[in-house]
Design a protein around this motif. Structure first.
Motif, PDB file in Angstrom:
ATOM      1  N   PHE A   1      72.848  29.384  61.843  1.00 60.61           N
ATOM      2  CA  PHE A   1      74.263  29.106  60.967  1.00 60.61           C
ATOM      3  C   PHE A   1      74.870  29.965  60.220  1.00 60.61           C
ATOM      4  N   VAL A   2      74.188  30.329  59.670  1.00 58.98           N
ATOM      5  CA  VAL A   2      74.745  30.554  57.978  1.00 58.98           C
ATOM      6  C   VAL A   2      75.481  31.999  58.655  1.00 58.98           C
ATOM      7  N   VAL A   3      75.065  32.708  59.549  1.00 54.48           N
ATOM      8  CA  VAL A   3      75.682  34.138  60.426  1.00 54.48           C
ATOM      9  C   VAL A   3      77.290  33.518  61.022  1.00 54.48           C
ATOM     10  N   GLU A   4      77.559  32.661  60.711  1.00 51.61           N
ATOM     11  CA  GLU A   4      78.478  32.213  61.455  1.00 51.61           C
ATOM     12  C   GLU A   4      79.557  32.611  61.109  1.00 51.61           C
ATOM     13  N   ASP A   5      80.113  32.167  60.050  1.00 43.95           N
ATOM     14  CA  ASP A   5      81.211  32.797  58.584  1.00 43.95           C
ATOM     15  C   ASP A   5      80.525  33.400  57.342  1.00 43.95           C
ATOM     16  N   PHE A   6      81.614  33.872  56.407  1.00 42.80           N
ATOM     17  CA  PHE A   6      81.065  34.149  55.583  1.00 42.80           C
ATOM     18  C   PHE A   6      80.654  33.514  54.840  1.00 42.80           C
ATOM     19  N   SER A   7      80.242  34.338  53.474  1.00 44.50           N
ATOM     20  CA  SER A   7      79.327  33.623  52.319  1.00 44.50           C
ATOM     21  C   SER A   7      78.434  32.294  52.766  1.00 44.50           C
ATOM     22  N   LEU A   8      78.587  31.055  51.849  1.00 43.38           N
ATOM     23  CA  LEU A   8      78.206  30.219  52.255  1.00 43.38           C
ATOM     24  C   LEU A   8      79.139  28.519  53.424  1.00 43.38           C
ATOM     25  N   ARG A   9      79.907  29.683  53.837  1.00 46.73           N
ATOM     26  CA  ARG A   9      81.177  28.406  54.457  1.00 46.73           C
ATOM     27  C   ARG A   9      80.541  27.886  55.216  1.00 46.73           C
ATOM     28  N   ARG A  10      79.861  28.258  56.066  1.00 43.24           N
ATOM     29  CA  ARG A  10      79.454  27.764  56.954  1.00 43.24           C
ATOM     30  C   ARG A  10      78.660  26.165  56.560  1.00 43.24           C
TER      31      ARG A  10
ATOM     32  N   PHE B   1      78.512  36.412  42.527  1.00 47.00           N
ATOM     33  CA  PHE B   1      80.229  36.947  43.464  1.00 47.00           C
ATOM     34  C   PHE B   1      79.074  37.783  44.219  1.00 47.00           C
ATOM     35  N   ASP B   2      79.639  37.085  45.757  1.00 48.96           N
ATOM     36  CA  ASP B   2      79.836  38.541  46.808  1.00 48.96           C
ATOM     37  C   ASP B   2      80.868  39.669  47.299  1.00 48.96           C
ATOM     38  N   THR B   3      81.227  40.753  47.436  1.00 55.56           N
ATOM     39  CA  THR B   3      82.146  41.029  48.537  1.00 55.56           C
ATOM     40  C   THR B   3      81.394  41.484  49.223  1.00 55.56           C
ATOM     41  N   ILE B   4      82.110  41.300  50.652  1.00 55.11           N
ATOM     42  CA  ILE B   4      80.926  41.738  51.853  1.00 55.11           C
ATOM     43  C   ILE B   4      82.229  42.291  52.582  1.00 55.11           C
ATOM     44  N   LEU B   5      81.830  43.791  53.509  1.00 57.25           N
ATOM     45  CA  LEU B   5      82.940  44.056  54.187  1.00 57.25           C
ATOM     46  C   LEU B   5      81.870  44.254  55.671  1.00 57.25           C
ATOM     47  N   THR B   6      82.663  44.222  56.400  1.00 50.81           N
ATOM     48  CA  THR B   6      81.999  43.541  58.174  1.00 50.81           C
ATOM     49  C   THR B   6      82.999  44.547  58.776  1.00 50.81           C
ATOM     50  N   PRO B   7      82.398  44.718  59.988  1.00 49.52           N
ATOM     51  CA  PRO B   7      82.823  45.448  60.982  1.00 49.52           C
ATOM     52  C   PRO B   7      84.772  44.173  61.803  1.00 49.52           C
ATOM     53  N   HIS B   8      83.970  42.992  61.511  1.00 46.57           N
ATOM     54  CA  HIS B   8      84.914  42.043  61.614  1.00 46.57           C
ATOM     55  C   HIS B   8      85.815  41.470  60.780  1.00 46.57           C
ATOM     56  N   GLY B   9      85.702  41.979  59.738  1.00 43.46           N
ATOM     57  CA  GLY B   9      86.804  41.405  58.316  1.00 43.46           C
ATOM     58  C   GLY B   9      85.901  41.552  56.573  1.00 43.46           C
ATOM     59  N   ASN B  10      87.044  41.284  56.383  1.00 45.27           N
ATOM     60  CA  ASN B  10      86.297  41.334  54.845  1.00 45.27           C
ATOM     61  C   ASN B  10      86.092  39.967  54.150  1.00 45.27           C
ATOM     62  N   ALA B  11      85.284  40.029  52.975  1.00 45.67           N
ATOM     63  CA  ALA B  11      84.923  38.530  51.819  1.00 45.67           C
ATOM     64  C   ALA B  11      85.340  39.283  51.108  1.00 45.67           C
ATOM     65  N   GLU B  12      86.296  38.528  49.351  1.00 52.58           N
ATOM     66  CA  GLU B  12      86.259  39.486  48.216  1.00 52.58           C
ATOM     67  C   GLU B  12      85.636  37.973  47.087  1.00 52.58           C
ATOM     68  N   GLU B  13      84.704  38.730  46.508  1.00 51.55           N
ATOM     69  CA  GLU B  13      83.913  37.586  44.849  1.00 51.55           C
ATOM     70  C   GLU B  13      84.180  36.210  46.080  1.00 51.55           C
ATOM     71  N   VAL B  14      83.045  35.866  46.992  1.00 54.23           N
ATOM     72  CA  VAL B  14      83.256  34.450  47.166  1.00 54.23           C
ATOM     73  C   VAL B  14      81.081  34.849  46.727  1.00 54.23           C
ATOM     74  N   LEU B  15      80.672  32.759  46.487  1.00 50.73           N
ATOM     75  CA  LEU B  15      79.562  32.438  46.301  1.00 50.73           C
ATOM     76  C   LEU B  15      78.420  33.215  47.279  1.00 50.73           C
ATOM     77  N   GLY B  16      77.691  34.243  46.393  1.00 47.80           N
ATOM     78  CA  GLY B  16      76.445  34.372  46.956  1.00 47.80           C
ATOM     79  C   GLY B  16      75.038  33.908  46.076  1.00 47.80           C
ATOM     80  N   GLY B  17      74.460  35.198  46.409  1.00 49.99           N
ATOM     81  CA  GLY B  17      73.114  35.452  45.339  1.00 49.99           C
ATOM     82  C   GLY B  17      72.353  34.483  46.019  1.00 49.99           C
ATOM     83  N   SER B  18      70.851  35.194  45.530  1.00 51.03           N
ATOM     84  CA  SER B  18      69.325  34.585  46.939  1.00 51.03           C
ATOM     85  C   SER B  18      69.539  32.994  46.615  1.00 51.03           C
ATOM     86  N   ALA B  19      69.465  33.042  45.282  1.00 53.65           N
ATOM     87  CA  ALA B  19      69.514  31.412  45.064  1.00 53.65           C
ATOM     88  C   ALA B  19      70.193  30.151  45.349  1.00 53.65           C
ATOM     89  N   SER B  20      71.722  30.488  45.416  1.00 50.42           N
ATOM     90  CA  SER B  20      72.489  30.063  45.833  1.00 50.42           C
ATOM     91  C   SER B  20      72.016  29.675  47.593  1.00 50.42           C
TER      92      SER B  20
END
Ligand code: AMP
Length: 300
Positions: A269-278, A11-30
């Protein structure tokens, strides 16, 4: 041909200049597994805690990802918090809670042991090596990733692992740390002497350099107006690249180059949205369309 991936599910919490996402699916293997699954079946080895939601498990399972090797341990899933700078190529790790990942010892189910394509995502190089010991059939391709933490803290284990790996996928900073040389071309030559036959150096928005003993290949990153969240770009790059190689079962230099372009496309594509959302909505057709745009982008 199927692909084995061993790494983190988080679970990643990601802070960027555009906004934040909390406890979203992440991990290198995902990231790796979902990106690779557009091309070939994936077998995943990782650990999650009892708090991992069924719907995320179902999402991974819906993508041609075998989860027999995804073990559930008592405790909480691995958590990582990262903060990106205004320059999104730079980020700091603010928090890292290993939780169930602290005692993770990858065990391959018997049906995983003859996978022809293997990706060892970023975990302790001693554990990456242990995964290779469990394989019963020599794979066609073993690729791996690592991070500064292991380059600095587990150097002998990493050097032993590199002798067994055909492809190393790292960023420019990691290449400098491994080689002790600031110049990326000299670094590459030194790293290729340590074992890998191909070295891929990821350079964020500047793209990827691929080095093998007799050639160098450069690919830009797909030019995007807005990078939302670079997390997982490297892992999804590797996933699509190895997915493409496994699907085509062709490790020729020309085909590896195509795979590098597929990797760059999926990462863009992946970097166009938070987490694996895209990746939840992305289709194979979208990938093919951008692949063609990529070809015309680099044609002259
Ligand atoms: P990348 O942006 O390609 O470096 O990948 C970021 C992903 O790696 C995030 O989703 C994190 O959950 C995961 N991650 C961060 N630190 C570690 C670590 N020490 N071990 C394993 N996975 C990690």
């Amino acid at each position: 041909m199927s692909i084995l991936v061993v790494g983190s599910v988080a679970f990643d919490t990601i802070l960027t200049p555009h906004g934040n996402a909390e406890e979203v699916l992440g991990g290198s293997a995902s990231y790796f597994a979902v990106a690779a699954s557009y091309f070939a079946p994936v077998k995943l080895v990782a650990v999650i805690g009892e708090d991992f939601p069924e719907q995320e498990r179902a999402f991974l399972a819906s993508r041609n990802i075998d989860l027999e090797g995804l073990s559930v341990a008592k405790g909480r899933t691995f958590r990582w918090t990262g903060k990106y700078h205004e320059d999104m190529n730079m980020r700091d790790t603010l928090d890292l809670q290993l939780n169930v990942f602290a005692t993770f010892k990858p065990v391959l189910p018997p049906s995983y042991r003859d996978c022809p394509f293997v990706f060892l995502a970023n975990i302790n190089p001693g554990l990456q090596d242990g995964v290779l010991d469990q394989l019963t059939t020599k794979p066609k391709l073993i690729a791996c990733d690592t991070i500064s933490h292991w380059i600095e803290g587990a150097r002998p284990e990493l050097e032993a692992l590199l002798k067994r790996v055909e492809m190393l996928v790292i960023n420019d900073e990691e290449a400098r740390l491994i080689s002790g040389d600031r110049n990326v071309v000299r670094s590459a030559r030194k790293i290729l002497e340590m074992g890998p036959k191909t070295l891929l150096v990821k350079r964020g928005e500047y793209g990827v350099l691929s080095f093998s003993p007799n050639s160098v290949f450069a690919v830009p990153a797909y030019p995007l107006e807005e990078v939302f969240d670079p997390t997982g770009a490297g892992d999804s790059f590797a996933g699509a690249l190895i997915g493409y190689l496994a699907a085509s079962n062709d490790l020729s230099e020309a085909n590896v180059r195509k795979g590098i372009v597929y990797g760059s496309v999926v990462a863009s594509f992946v970097v166009e949205d938070f987490s694996l959302r895209r990746l939840r909505t992305l289709t194979r057709d979208d990938i093919e369309r951008r692949y063609r745009q990529f070809v015309s982008l680099t044609e002259f």
